[in-house]
Design an enzyme around this catalytic site. Sequence first.
Site, mmCIF file in Angstrom:
data_model
loop_
_atom_site.group_PDB
_atom_site.id
_atom_site.type_symbol
_atom_site.label_atom_id
_atom_site.label_comp_id
_atom_site.label_asym_id
_atom_site.label_seq_id
_atom_site.Cartn_x
_atom_site.Cartn_y
_atom_site.Cartn_z
ATOM 1 N N HIS A 18 -7.577 -31.207 -30.663
ATOM 2 C CA HIS A 18 -8.553 -30.183 -30.288
ATOM 3 C C HIS A 18 -9.409 -30.630 -29.097
ATOM 4 C CE1 HIS A 18 -7.433 -27.596 -33.571
ATOM 5 N NE2 HIS A 18 -7.585 -28.598 -34.422
ATOM 6 N N LYS B 77 0.836 -1.209 0.000
ATOM 7 C CA LYS B 77 0.000 0.000 0.000
ATOM 8 C C LYS B 77 0.867 1.254 0.000
ATOM 9 C CE LYS B 77 -3.732 2.386 2.423
ATOM 10 N NZ LYS B 77 -4.833 2.276 3.414
#
Length: 531
Positions: free
Chosen positions: A283, A142
């Site tokens: 696939h 922070k």
Amino acid sequence: MTQIDLVPVRRALISLSDKSGLEDRARKLEAAGVEILSTGGTLNTLKAAGIAARDVSDVTEFPEMMDGRLKTLHPRVHGGLLGRRDHAEDRDSMAAHAIPEIDLLFVNLYPFERTVAEDAPFAECIENIDIGGPAMLRAAAKNHPFVAVCTDNEDADAVLAEMESNSGATTLELRRRLAAKTYARTAAYDAAVSTWFANEIGETAPAYRVFGGKRIEALRYGENPHQAAAFYAGGETRPGVATARQIQGKALSYNNLADADAAFELAAEFDAADGPAVVIVKHANPCGVATGKDVLDAYERAFSADPVSAFGGIVAFNCEIDAETANALTKIFLEVVIAPSASEAALDVLSGKQNLRVLLTGEMPAPDQASWTAKSVAGGLLVQERDRGMVGPVDLKTVTEREPTEQELADLLFAWKVVKHTKSNAIVYAKGGMSAGIGMGQTSRVEAARLAVRKAEDTAKENEWDVPMTQGSVCASDAFFPFADGLEAAVAAGATAVIQPGGSVRDEEVIEAANKAGIAMVFTGMRHFRH
């Protein structure tokens, strides 16, 4: 808050569970004139190495207690991390309460994820939940305009490199990047804790579900070149693509990883103790699956099940790859080979195909292991338990006049494993421990049956067989037949037995059609939709 670029590092707080490389990095800080504050085992390691370090307790004037649970949760620590150097009120408070500025925080957290992965007892897992570490990291992140925060050795090395280049200072760009990473790290840590806790108390749908992970690598792109992508390890210890060692080959793509995962998970359905099994995926769908008397036989049978689709595919094994099989693998173009292991001779053969990606996992995953999967939808996530449903001979209910033969029963269970890993709507034909035709991803079940037959016919032509393998095969359907037409298509293809979940309002109609055709049919009572 003023955005200052270069901020000198004069004081650092270091508290590490993983102390690898600590001595070398601390000496560099000491040489740069940085005062080092530390705690517990980290402090002892530094002192044993002859590095000057100050106990955090000297700053807080409060002893470490409760077996280390309480040591850094103090205003003089958090004030030093949160104090804004450009706020007069903050500076006055720090001066009034003897709060020292902390310019660098280096904390790696208690090894909670590793402790859980080692199946440690509940109480031990609880003790490895870090409290002070995340609190300090979040505070430092922070206040990143003035504090550099490190969660691992890579971060610390980046800070040391900048200090060397900037006369002991760090840049705002680096501090921002480290702050962003810190919040992701603490979020992933909390995700691991909350997921473990929910599992421990049997909570399947907690009010909040959090997923987190550590980046394994940034990928060139996602499913398509215009999509950004990266690969993350979610903390699960399940053997697979996230834990595998890449032995050779080009960097793995998004699609490579997805397909390799699909192939390996299906291979895991076949216990290596029962013999070799090979899965070829294209696939995300299986195109050839087979068991065999040895690993080469299994591969050759899987390949022959659909040699056209196998080109450019992914091949997964449930056992070690030998040299003879490796030689067969080099005969066509493949994207990825994944297996628990490979002999040195096999790896030597595969090295001749430099672009072929070879992944070794060390072991196979348990198909019945509990875990969760997630799929994103607009504005949220769909979360479900992994499909670990399995059936054996005792779970099957024969609903026709004819019972399946012993060979049909074996093939029905084989086909059921394959259809579980095939996109819905799905139909799988199998014969002799080998897939004979696979129809997947169709909008109707009868179309899936027809597609599987057409694939089988094409394969027969490719292999110059007299008849498609669907003649005398068995058929698996991932969900019930809503009408008799799907079953009739299977019968027309040559299937002699069918496995399906059952549960349709027209089950009697479908059973009647099976009896009329003289085939055997069993119900599992379990479906395997896969979208």
